[in-house]
Design an enzyme around this catalytic site. Structure first.
Site, PDB file in Angstrom:
ATOM      1  N   HIS A   4       0.744  -1.362  -0.024  1.00 28.44           N
ATOM      2  CA  HIS A   4       0.048   0.177   0.087  1.00 28.44           C
ATOM      3  C   HIS A   4       0.954   1.195  -0.165  1.00 28.44           C
ATOM      4  CE1 HIS A   4      -3.385  -2.889   1.090  1.00 28.44           C
ATOM      5  NE2 HIS A   4      -3.887  -1.953   0.687  1.00 28.44           N
TER       6      HIS A   4
ATOM      7  N   LYS B  63      -0.702   5.008   4.387  1.00 30.54           N
ATOM      8  CA  LYS B  63      -1.445   4.005   5.294  1.00 30.54           C
ATOM      9  C   LYS B  63      -1.004   3.635   6.369  1.00 30.54           C
ATOM     10  CE  LYS B  63      -3.866  -0.310   4.607  1.00 30.54           C
ATOM     11  NZ  LYS B  63      -5.294   0.083   5.170  1.00 30.54           N
TER      12      LYS B  63
END
Length: 234
Positions: free
Chosen positions: A130, A134
């Site tokens: 990600h 995040k």
């Protein structure tokens, strides 16, 4: 449908565009968890931060506003929120990922786990990738995938792989943070002979945002605790 957006970061802004394109109205854009109003809202969509999610969900139930939540990293309180939803006759959908493709991927993952369960020569591990902003690791999607494998295999838990040894009955999850990656999940079944790979790669946030709006449309007027399996009829 009049929507309160609880969390107005990149996901909230993407949801706003999709909701408006589908004829809905945004009546609140909330950045502060301590000070917000649900006045005039028919429903709330929460993509905030882990420390804010429980407060957002609680306030919605107390105000009689159904809520769709895609915030991850707060699930230690999930059962409390389900109980509060029932107590207040609320409407609630939590999903670690609202993308239609990812929810189909969840089903493929469970089916593959059932098929692989008798084949002890194969060991499973997982990688999720990600963007660097995040906050939680592993991702909620990775946890949902691991839970789907645990349901039908000898594995009993998952562990975040950070250089330490992993128990044989735990699924190792490697969490990588790179640039602006929206989300990639890779499940490996490895043996000495070969490797079977199941993977999903998101190309943008559009799928997550559109799924959340579709879930809100489905939830409006309903009471109870639901999932994307209910929304999609899976």
């Amino acid at each position: 449908m009049k929507i309160a957006l609880l969390g107005y970061g990149k996901m909230g802004q993407t949801i706003e565009k999709i909701a408006e394109s589908r004829g809905h109205e945004i009546v609140a854009r909330v950045s502060s968890p301590e000070n917000f109003t649900l006045e005039n809202a028919d429903i709330a969509i929460d993509f905030s931060i882990p420390d804010s999610a429980v407060n957002h969900i609680t306030k919605c139930f107390e105000a009689g506003i159904p809520i769709v939540s895609g915030t991850t990293g707060w699930l230690d309180s999930y059962e409390d929120m389900v109980a509060l939803c029932k107590e207040k006759n609320g409407g609630f959908i939590y999903a670690s990922n609202f993308s239609v493709g990812v929810n189909l991927f969840f089903e493929f993952n469970k089916k593959l786990a059932q098929i692989m369960a008798p084949h002890n020569d194969y060991k499973v591990d997982m990688t999720e990738i990600h963007h660097t902003q995040k906050l939680d690791a592993p991702s909620g999607t990775a946890i949902t995938l691991a839970e789907g494998i645990i349901e039908t295999t000898p594995y009993t838990a998952w562990s975040l792989a950070e250089g330490q040894s992993i128990k044989d009955n735990h699924i190792p999850i490697t969490a990588e943070r790179e640039g602006t990656v929206p989300g990639t999940h890779i499940i490996n079944y490895k043996s000495d002979i070969d490797t079977i790979i199941l993977s999903h790669e998101a190309h943008s946030r559009q799928g997550f945002a559109q799924g959340a709006v579709v879930a809100a449309e489905w939830l409006l007027g309903k009471q109870g605790n639901f999932s994307m399996r209910d929304v999609l009829g899976l």
